[in-house]
Design a protein around this motif. Structure first.
Motif, PDB file in Angstrom:
ATOM      1  N   ILE A   1     -73.896 122.257  43.392  1.00 48.60           N
ATOM      2  CA  ILE A   1     -74.206 122.483  41.976  1.00 48.60           C
ATOM      3  C   ILE A   1     -73.545 123.772  41.490  1.00 48.60           C
ATOM      4  CG2 ILE A   1     -76.058 122.962  40.317  1.00 48.60           C
ATOM      5  CD1 ILE A   1     -77.885 121.197  42.033  1.00 48.60           C
ATOM      6  N   LYS A   2     -73.721 124.852  42.261  1.00 44.63           N
ATOM      7  CA  LYS A   2     -73.151 126.141  41.853  1.00 44.63           C
ATOM      8  C   LYS A   2     -71.628 126.097  41.861  1.00 44.63           C
ATOM      9  CE  LYS A   2     -75.580 128.738  44.719  1.00 44.63           C
ATOM     10  NZ  LYS A   2     -76.082 129.985  45.362  1.00 44.63           N
ATOM     11  N   SER A   3     -71.044 125.409  42.828  1.00 42.16           N
ATOM     12  CA  SER A   3     -69.593 125.325  42.915  1.00 42.16           C
ATOM     13  C   SER A   3     -69.005 124.583  41.729  1.00 42.16           C
ATOM     14  CB  SER A   3     -69.176 124.639  44.218  1.00 42.16           C
ATOM     15  OG  SER A   3     -69.582 125.404  45.327  1.00 42.16           O
ATOM     16  N   TYR A   4     -69.694 123.537  41.306  1.00 41.32           N
ATOM     17  CA  TYR A   4     -69.206 122.809  40.124  1.00 41.32           C
ATOM     18  C   TYR A   4     -69.246 123.711  38.896  1.00 41.32           C
ATOM     19  CZ  TYR A   4     -68.740 119.621  36.258  1.00 41.32           C
ATOM     20  OH  TYR A   4     -68.308 119.021  35.102  1.00 41.32           O
ATOM     21  N   ASN A   5     -70.386 124.389  38.714  1.00 43.81           N
ATOM     22  CA  ASN A   5     -70.524 125.251  37.541  1.00 43.81           C
ATOM     23  C   ASN A   5     -69.581 126.441  37.588  1.00 43.81           C
ATOM     24  OD1 ASN A   5     -72.462 123.631  36.344  1.00 43.81           O
ATOM     25  ND2 ASN A   5     -74.165 124.676  37.340  1.00 43.81           N
ATOM     26  N   ASP A   6     -69.157 126.857  38.794  1.00 42.67           N
ATOM     27  CA  ASP A   6     -68.187 127.952  38.935  1.00 42.67           C
ATOM     28  C   ASP A   6     -66.751 127.459  38.822  1.00 42.67           C
ATOM     29  OD1 ASP A   6     -70.264 129.674  39.299  1.00 42.67           O
ATOM     30  OD2 ASP A   6     -70.125 129.689  41.496  1.00 42.67           O
ATOM     31  N   GLY A   7     -66.578 126.149  38.768  1.00 42.21           N
ATOM     32  CA  GLY A   7     -65.242 125.586  38.661  1.00 42.21           C
ATOM     33  C   GLY A   7     -64.518 125.447  39.971  1.00 42.21           C
TER      34      GLY A   7
END
Length: 377
Positions: free
Chosen positions: A161-167
């Motif tokens: 989830i965090k990786s997606y939101n961080d791009g």
């Protein structure tokens, strides 16, 4: 006259968790005086006049019998065996239930991670919906949802989830984790609202509160430690808020004595709502109870049918023998059968249907069958 004496109680075990207690009457015939199922924790005991009383504790049966005779003899080993069998069955069911929960969560996780990596809108929208949450808030959201998940799985859910939101999702290793029902519900609720074009907007009830989206109701329930199965859509086809409150109360405070119809209504409702840990916990317990109860009812009906058929056969056979010379003399506590002045059989009040049938057929086989070229009809 006492229906049975209380000098000694014969204990028999049936279907692993059930016990039957028998005593003898004054004619030494065996009479069933009690029954108890340690899985469902229900049974009955019969007083000396033949009246049955339903009980919820095995100790109630023994207390009643000891009041009749303090020196009562009985076999405690079979009772303990039935108790342990019930305990083991429940333990095995709990293990299977946890395994099922874990398998479902792992599959949901796999779907979510692969969905995010493939940029599927259903899952990328989930990531966007929690973009502004702090790491601590996101962690608690995931942990609270995946109570049966491993630490590794929880970390993978957080990372994806965090990786997606961080791009940076494209650089993640192809690892499989578990979907978060709390977050997943957000997406499902959005889809449901989008498809709802009725004039009356869909709202969600939770106790005495009303929310515009399932997501709002779900998060409120999690934050306030309220069971999420209490969330009810105003568009639900069969359940009302008052009925749901009644079923929830019965399940929480008196599930052992909950009516079978109420259990089925509650189970059907749980089948119709989105998945969550609260739902799955209750869903599988109710499923097990309902299946066991209905299997028990089927066995009881089969036994009733068997007894009924025995009675029909005995009645037809007795009618045939009376037409061919058998005489019946009834007394207050017993019945005698005579053939050509000879006493051929006696049965006493209180005998079982099997014993009665056995006696009638014994007379027929001994005195009538040889001279008959046709079956009794």
């Amino acid at each position: 006259m006492k229906l049975y004496n209380t000098d000694y109680v014969i204990t028999e075990i049936k279907d692993e968790t059930k016990i039957k207690l028998f005593a003898e009457n004054e004619y030494y015939d065996k009479v069933q005086i009690a029954y108890f199922d340690f899985y469902f924790m229900e049974g009955w005991v019969m007083d000396l006049k033949g009246n049955k009383k339903e009980v919820k504790r095995h100790s109630t049966i023994m207390n009643f019998l000891f009041k009749q005779n303090l020196n009562l003899g009985w076999d405690s080993r079979l009772v303990e065996q039935a108790k342990q069998n019930a305990k083991q069955i429940k333990s095995d069911e709990a293990k299977r239930y946890k395994e099922q929960l874990k398998e479902k969560d792992e599959q949901k996780a796999s779907d979510m991670i692969n969905g995010i990596k493939n940029y599927e809108a259903r899952y990328t929208n989930i990531c966007k919906s929690v973009e502004n949450k702090t790491d601590e808030e996101l962690y608690h959201l995931v942990v609270n949802t995946f109570k049966h998940a491993s630490k590794r799985t929880i970390n993978e859910v957080l990372n994806i989830i965090k990786s997606y939101n961080d791009g940076s999702v494209a650089y993640l290793q192809n690892e499989v984790t578990e979907v978060d029902p709390v977050i997943k519900m957000d997406a499902e609720a959005t889809e449901t609202i989008t498809m709802n074009d009725n004039d009356t907007p869909e709202v969600f009830h939770l106790n005495n509160n009303t929310f515009n989206t399932y997501n709002e109701a779900f998060n409120h329930a999690v934050q306030n430690q309220i069971t999420t199965t209490k969330i009810l859509s105003s568009k639900h086809s069969t359940m009302t808020n008052e009925r749901l409150k009644q079923l929830e109360h019965s399940y929480i405070f008196d599930k052992v004595n909950m009516l079978h119809e109420d259990k089925k209504d509650y189970f059907d409702y749980l089948e119709s709502i989105p998945n969550s840990l609260d739902k799955e916990n209750r869903y599988y317990k109710l499923k097990s109870w309902i299946e066991r109860y209905e299997a028990q009812q089927q066995r009881q009906q089969e036994e009733k049918d068997r007894i009924h058929n025995l009675g029909l056969e005995a009645s037809k056979t007795l009618k045939y023998m009376v037409e061919n010379g058998l005489e019946i003399k009834e007394n207050e506590s017993y019945v005698k059968y005579y053939l050509n002045g000879q006493d051929v059989h006696t049965w006493f009040s209180g005998i079982s249907a099997d014993k009665y049938h056995e006696g009638i057929m014994k007379i027929y086989n001994s005195y009538f069958k040889k001279s008959s070229d046709k079956e009794v009809v």
